[in-house]
Enzyme design. Structure first.
Site, PDB file in Angstrom:
ATOM      1  N   ASP A 208      40.381 105.765  99.982  1.00  0.00           N
ATOM      2  CA  ASP A 208      39.413 104.759 100.440  1.00  0.00           C
ATOM      3  C   ASP A 208      38.714 104.202  99.197  1.00  0.00           C
ATOM      4  O   ASP A 208      37.863 104.854  98.604  1.00  0.00           O
ATOM      5  CB  ASP A 208      38.419 105.434 101.392  1.00  0.00           C
ATOM      6  CG  ASP A 208      37.237 104.537 101.732  1.00  0.00           C
ATOM      7  OD1 ASP A 208      37.185 103.385 101.244  1.00  0.00           O
ATOM      8  OD2 ASP A 208      36.363 104.997 102.488  1.00  0.00           O
ATOM      9  N   GLN A 211      34.210 101.591  97.687  1.00  0.00           N
ATOM     10  CA  GLN A 211      33.205 101.615  96.609  1.00  0.00           C
ATOM     11  C   GLN A 211      33.893 101.682  95.245  1.00  0.00           C
ATOM     12  O   GLN A 211      33.414 101.102  94.265  1.00  0.00           O
ATOM     13  CB  GLN A 211      32.269 102.821  96.758  1.00  0.00           C
ATOM     14  CG  GLN A 211      31.480 102.884  98.055  1.00  0.00           C
ATOM     15  CD  GLN A 211      30.447 101.774  98.167  1.00  0.00           C
ATOM     16  OE1 GLN A 211      29.972 101.211  97.180  1.00  0.00           O
ATOM     17  NE2 GLN A 211      30.084 101.443  99.400  1.00  0.00           N
ATOM     18  N   LYS A 234      32.429  93.838  99.100  1.00  0.00           N
ATOM     19  CA  LYS A 234      31.742  94.732  98.151  1.00  0.00           C
ATOM     20  C   LYS A 234      32.079  94.373  96.710  1.00  0.00           C
ATOM     21  O   LYS A 234      31.447  94.820  95.772  1.00  0.00           O
ATOM     22  CB  LYS A 234      32.113  96.189  98.430  1.00  0.00           C
ATOM     23  CG  LYS A 234      31.710  96.625  99.826  1.00  0.00           C
ATOM     24  CD  LYS A 234      31.686  98.103  99.987  1.00  0.00           C
ATOM     25  CE  LYS A 234      31.700  98.519 101.442  1.00  0.00           C
ATOM     26  NZ  LYS A 234      30.380  98.595 102.047  1.00  0.00           N
ATOM     27  N   CYS A 372      26.660 105.506 107.669  1.00  0.00           N
ATOM     28  CA  CYS A 372      27.999 105.658 108.292  1.00  0.00           C
ATOM     29  C   CYS A 372      28.707 106.876 107.732  1.00  0.00           C
ATOM     30  O   CYS A 372      29.928 106.846 107.476  1.00  0.00           O
ATOM     31  CB  CYS A 372      28.855 104.411 108.107  1.00  0.00           C
ATOM     32  SG  CYS A 372      28.136 102.955 108.829  1.00  0.00           S
TER      33      CYS A 372
HETATM   34  N1  PMP Z   1      34.471 103.311 102.993  1.00  0.00           N
HETATM   35  C1  PMP Z   1      33.391 103.308 102.195  1.00  0.00           C
HETATM   36  C2  PMP Z   1      33.285 104.335 101.119  1.00  0.00           C
HETATM   37  C3  PMP Z   1      32.400 102.334 102.365  1.00  0.00           C
HETATM   38  O1  PMP Z   1      31.330 102.335 101.568  1.00  0.00           O
HETATM   39  C4  PMP Z   1      32.558 101.377 103.385  1.00  0.00           C
HETATM   40  C5  PMP Z   1      31.483 100.319 103.629  1.00  0.00           C
HETATM   41  N2  PMP Z   1      30.194 100.814 103.674  1.00  0.00           N
HETATM   42  C6  PMP Z   1      33.705 101.411 104.177  1.00  0.00           C
HETATM   43  C7  PMP Z   1      34.647 102.385 103.946  1.00  0.00           C
HETATM   44  C8  PMP Z   1      33.945 100.403 105.251  1.00  0.00           C
HETATM   45  O2  PMP Z   1      34.067  99.122 104.708  1.00  0.00           O
HETATM   46  P1  PMP Z   1      34.093  97.825 105.628  1.00  0.00           P
HETATM   47  O3  PMP Z   1      32.872  97.908 106.491  1.00  0.00           O
HETATM   48  O4  PMP Z   1      34.038  96.698 104.661  1.00  0.00           O
HETATM   49  O5  PMP Z   1      35.336  97.866 106.426  1.00  0.00           O
END
Ligand code: PMP
Length: 417
Positions: A208, A211, A234, A372
């Site tokens: 993932d 970040q 991001k 989250c």
């Molecule tokens: N993984 C990480 C580590 C994140 O920081 C985020 C966004 N906060 C996501 C996944 C999900 O990204 P998105 O909402 O752009 O799909």
């Protein structure tokens, strides 16, 4: 620093900030301090202009017509795929699938590839430091398949070391899914070493990069990740667009999970054959302006350079951490993770949501909550935290205002009791 060098730095910082229109927003009567970059970063004019240009000059659908205007849109869309592949160090551009964002990319890997390879009795390794987008899909897949979700242990900085991953691996491990940089603790993973441990144990490695892509340039070939996911918003790009990189031979094995226009080879009466990757995974009209905008965001990052951006982020984060550490009622949960620009903290006796209200009154935007990542909150034994996340366009003055507002939030308790 000499005064002329200082002046030169200020001018450069001002010029950079002028490229980001949102940085001149006024919030609650104060110039906004935007310390919520890990949620969504600001967008430079070059990205906004490219998207406006699409809508004003050639805003038509792609891959559907033979007209020149349609060709222009298709060409720029596909040229962005090549740009993303280069940015990731990928060997081929058809390893790049455009998605709605990291969440959609990770769900695609899980629903298609995960569903294909994981069987009852297998194990899937994640960590307690994952965002829900890289946790729930695997948790649900394990549940549906009769497989086991296994959590690799985090060290005190919030990361999984290769040794900890090795400890969690068993002959049953089919897949390992870990962050590149965590969104709560800002911990940075040694992606290459973790991918090697996974592969040596016969498992696939999903990363993932939501970040990580912002702070730590990835090379998907050198690190040997099987899949890598990130979002445009991001990385100073638009919302609504993201990327799934996958090794081509793995993508080729994966069935599509969405069906519709522009993802087929032949639709017969009772069966359909699908287009090759990546188009097999891009059913329906894509976010064309956003993909083109993402390309411009990548140009922006390439122009500025990762090293220069990171020097600023690490410098600003280190002074903010140092100043917060001088406040006895502040607990910082990740005092060593400067590289991410993320400071995860709480102020004693004040709920993070109340504290965020005080920051907001001072025009400072930061995040409060579980980010989250409820598994990470469980690891920290907190319901919620504050999270300041800095970007290269932030300034020393903004850090100062943030530190003063933190003091103010601390004093708020003295006023109450
Ligand atoms: N993984 C990480 C580590 C994140 O920081 C985020 C966004 N906060 C996501 C996944 C999900 O990204 P998105 O909402 O752009 O799909």
């Amino acid at each position: 620093m000499s005064s002329s060098l200082h002046e030169c730095c200020l001018k450069r910082s001002e010029a950079i900030r002028n490229e980001f229109p949102m940085l001149s927003v006024v919030e609650n009567g104060h110039p906004m301090v935007y310390f919520n970059n890990a949620a969504t970063a600001m967008t430079p004019k070059s990205v906004i202009n490219a998207m406006t240009e699409y809508y004003e000059e050639y805003g038509v659908n792609i891959a559907r017509g033979v007209d020149a205007i349609g060709y222009r849109a298709t060409h720029l869309f596909e040229a962005t795929r090549v740009k993303v592949a280069d940015f990731l160090g990928a060997e081929r551009s058809d390893s790049v699938v455009f998605t709605r964002g990291t969440t959609a990319a990770l769900n695609l890997v899980c629903s298609s590839f995960g569903n294909l390879v994981v069987e009852a009795g297998d194990e899937i390794i994640v960590s307690g430091g994952e965002h829900h987008a890289n946790y729930i899909p695997w948790q649900q897949l394990a549940k549906n398949k009769g497989a086991q979700l296994v959590l690799a242990e985090l060290d005190e900085d919030g990361k999984v070391t290769p040794e900890a991953l090795q400890k969690a691996m068993t002959p049953k491990t089919k897949l390992v899914a870990l962050f590149h940089i965590s969104n709560v603790m800002g911990a940075v993973h040694d992606v290459k070493a973790l991918a090697k441990v996974a592969h040596d144990g016969g498992a696939y490695f999903v990363c993932d990069g939501a970040q990580g892509i912002v702070h730590d340039q990835i090379n998907v070939v050198e690190t040997d990740v099987d899949f890598y996911a990130f979002s445009g918003h991001k990385l100073f790009g638009p919302t609504g667009v993201g990327v799934l990189y996958g090794k081509y031979d793995l993508l080729k094995r994966m069935p599509p999970i969405e069906f519709g226009g522009e993802m087929i080879s032949l639709v017969d009466v009772y069966d359909t054959t699908f287009a090759d990757p990546p188009h097999r995974f891009e059913a329906g009209t894509m976010p064309i302006a956003e993909v083109i905008g993402l390309g411009k965001a990548i140009d922006y990052v390439n122009r500025y350079g990762y090293c220069a951006m990171q020097r600023r982020v690490e410098y600003l984060t280190s002074i903010a951490v140092e100043k917060l550490q001088a406040q006895p009622n502040v607990t910082i949960y990740n005092p060593h993770n400067y590289a991410s620009g993320i400071i995860c903290f709480n102020i004693e006796g004040i709920h993070p949501h109340d504290a965020a209200g005080i920051y907001d009154r001072e025009g400072i935007s930061l995040r409060a909550g579980h980010h989250c990542s409820q598994p990470m909150m469980r690891e920290l034994k907190q319901f919620a935290t504050l999270r300041a996340s800095l970007a290269f366009y932030n300034t020393e003055e903004e850090v100062e205002r943030f530190v003063e507002a933190t003091e103010m939030a601390g004093d708020f308790l003295d006023i109450l009791f």
